[in-house]
Design an enzyme around this catalytic site. Structure first.
Site, PDB file in Angstrom:
ATOM      1  N   GLU A 275       0.837  -1.202   0.000  1.00 35.86           N
ATOM      2  CA  GLU A 275       0.000   0.000   0.000  1.00 35.86           C
ATOM      3  C   GLU A 275       0.874   1.255   0.000  1.00 35.86           C
ATOM      4  OE1 GLU A 275      -3.593   1.993   2.687  1.00 35.86           O
ATOM      5  OE2 GLU A 275      -2.370   0.372   3.512  1.00 35.86           O
ATOM      6  N   LYS A 337      -9.603   3.458  -3.373  1.00 33.98           N
ATOM      7  CA  LYS A 337     -10.129   2.835  -2.157  1.00 33.98           C
ATOM      8  C   LYS A 337     -11.495   3.411  -1.779  1.00 33.98           C
ATOM      9  CE  LYS A 337      -8.688   1.614   2.548  1.00 33.98           C
ATOM     10  NZ  LYS A 337      -7.667   1.788   3.594  1.00 33.98           N
ATOM     11  N   CYS A 389      -5.961  -2.485   2.142  1.00 33.77           N
ATOM     12  CA  CYS A 389      -5.956  -2.467   3.602  1.00 33.77           C
ATOM     13  C   CYS A 389      -7.321  -2.795   4.210  1.00 33.77           C
ATOM     14  CB  CYS A 389      -5.438  -1.116   4.086  1.00 33.77           C
ATOM     15  SG  CYS A 389      -5.157  -1.022   5.870  1.00 33.77           S
TER      16      CYS A 389
END
Length: 516
Positions: A275, A337, A389
């Site tokens: 990430e 995201k 994540c």
């Protein structure tokens, strides 16, 4: 009930212990029987399944207090790792960090308090009905906690059963369904211990045995099939300290490190960077990405990486930042995201909170949520479902994105949680997503645990934490979908709602009978 159990201090200690036992049933401890014991202890201490007219039944407020104390034990033992983020990386003093952590834990404990309050309000004259209502509310409150505000879908009972007989239910009902069965099993055990007739005890034991026997049988069921196609993969764990990651002097060093480590794996078909692997914006990294991408193409390799992305919002006339994942080399695509972490990636009520303490001004904490409809990434003409994540902890979100995917990739930076149990819990949740959808998963992280997870949620290879390393392995491409991939949590949600309505009807009918 023995007199000692009714003593307030004993009850408080027991409720806190029940919460701790649930934490111990999960990673990294993995003592799954303690999850059953946790619920069994709760039922014993609170008398939750006793008929409504029983003298031991608490008032609604007291029932909520019982649930809240249990929640303190659960979240205080299982989620207090947020202290590391607040103190170490948010630069809050130990006292302030401790106070904020306590506030966080106490707030989360309100969810089981709500569950116990609702259960008391719906209690009826039947222990069996009360048991079904208790189990349904347990799961529905877990679901509510997963969605309220941004949600905190953490520490579910079902996560402890990746290796138990109940694992066979995972690709059918998902983690909420397994939590339902664990809670139901504990309720059945309680009813067995309190049954007054041998016949009733036998029926309860048979019901309990069927749940676990069927789970063991389902473990042999393959809902997806092997396509016969495999990929060799490498995951780069660059282990950049969080306090240095965003420093301008680190940018060129990180780019060189990624290049050097990647060049050692040109024999692999896929290389995963973690990430926000590059601590610069996507548009600023174009030259570097083109160069390494062309080199990857010459070696028939694809790279998937996290990177911050900037776009211009015409409505606000301002730039918007996204936490993104890209595929380049022998592949293509970008995803932004959607499930952002409060305070880590965005600050709620930022006009009021920013500037108060350093924790509300963490680096790169001004991201915006990506659009709901985004195409999967492409890699060697295969479709990849990417999760950044926190996204991997949402069961239904992953199930929807997994439809049509050949394999799953999740990238993370768990440096925020230091040497706590948080990263290991996060890994276990990624394992559950792989098992729910029967897809191999590549999990690339900045400082561990990086892992390759098979379609049953088993780790085939993993890295150590807090070291710079690369992890290599092979994944198999699966075809077909599981019942959970197709339907998500809808079946177990519907079942819980039906049970809740049934309990409400029985409660109403009992009150009407008394009034008459």
């Amino acid at each position: 009930m023995p007199a000692i159990i009714q003593h307030p201090l004993f009850r408080v200690a027991g409720l806190l212990l029940a919460g701790l036992l649930q934490t111990l049933s999960l990673a990294p401890f993995d003592w799954w029987p303690l999850g059953l014991l946790s619920v069994l202890l709760l039922l014993t201490l609170t008398g939750a399944l006793k008929p409504a007219e029983a003298a031991t039944a608490p008032a609604a407020g007291k029932a909520a207090l019982y649930g809240w104390i249990y929640g303190l034990g659960l979240f205080g033992s299982g989620a207090s790792w947020v202290y590391v983020s607040i103190h170490v990386y948010g630069y809050a003093t130990p006292v302030l960090a401790g106070a904020l952590t306590l506030f966080f834990v106490a707030g989360l404990a309100l969810f089981p308090a709500l569950q116990f309050w609702l259960h008391w309000r719906l209690k009826g004259p039947s222990a069996t009905t009360n048991a079904l209502c208790f189990v349904a509310l347990w799961v529905l409150c877990d679901m509510f906690r997963s969605q309220f505000l941004t949600g905190f879908p953490w520490l579910f009972l079902g996560y402890g059963h990746l290796d138990s007989a109940l694992a066979g239910w995972i690709p059918v009902l998902g983690v909420y369904g397994v939590s339902f069965l664990v809670c139901l099993s504990a309720a059945l055990l309680y009813l067995v211990f309190t049954a007054t007739t041998h016949g009733r005890r036998a029926i309860l034991l048979v019901s309990l045995g069927l749940i676990w026997w069927q789970g063991a049988q389902l473990k042999t069921q393959e809902w997806t099939r092997d396509s016969g196609y495999t990929l060799d993969a490498a995951l780069l764990q660059i282990n950049i300290p969080q306090e240095l990651k965003w420093h301008p002097s680190q940018r060129q060093k990180t780019a060189r490190l990624l290049t050097e480590m990647t060049r050692q794996h040109w024999d692999k078909e896929i290389v995963i960077w973690p990430e926000t692997a590059l601590p610069i914006l996507y548009d600023q990294a174009q030259t570097f990405l083109e160069q390494i991408g062309e080199e990857a193409q010459r070696h028939d390799t694809n790279i998937i990486s996290g990177i911050p992305y900037r776009e211009f919002d015409e409505d606000t006339q301002r730039a918007r930042l996204h936490n993104s994942i890209i595929s380049f080399g022998i592949g293509d695509g970008i995803n932004h995201k959607q499930k952002l972490v409060p305070f880590g990636e965005y600050v709620p009520m930022q006009d009021y909170l920013r500037g108060l303490i350093a924790f509300f001004d963490l680096p790169m904490s001004d991201f915006r949520k990506g659009p709901e409809q985004q195409d999967l990434l492409l890699s060697h003409a295969l479709r990849v479902a990417p999760f950044i994540c926190y996204e991997v902890v949402y069961p239904d979100f992953v199930a929807r994105r997994s439809q049509g995917a050949d394999y799953l990739v999740t990238i993370s930076n768990d440096s925020w949680f230091g040497a706590s149990i948080g990263p290991l819990q996060h890994l276990q949740m990624a394992q559950m997503r792989a098992a729910e959808n029967e897809r191999y998963m590549l999990r690339g992280t900045n400082n561990g645990v990086s892992a390759i997870i098979d379609h049953h949620g088993r780790i085939t290879t993993q890295s150590e934490q807090f070291i710079r390393t690369s992890l290599s392995g092979t994944i198999a491409i699966r075809q077909g979908i599981t019942p959970f991939t197709r339907f998500g949590s809808a079946p177990i949600t519907l079942l819980c709602l039906v049970l809740l309505l049934g309990a409400a009807y029985c409660h109403w009918k009992a009150r009407r009978t008394v009034s008459a």
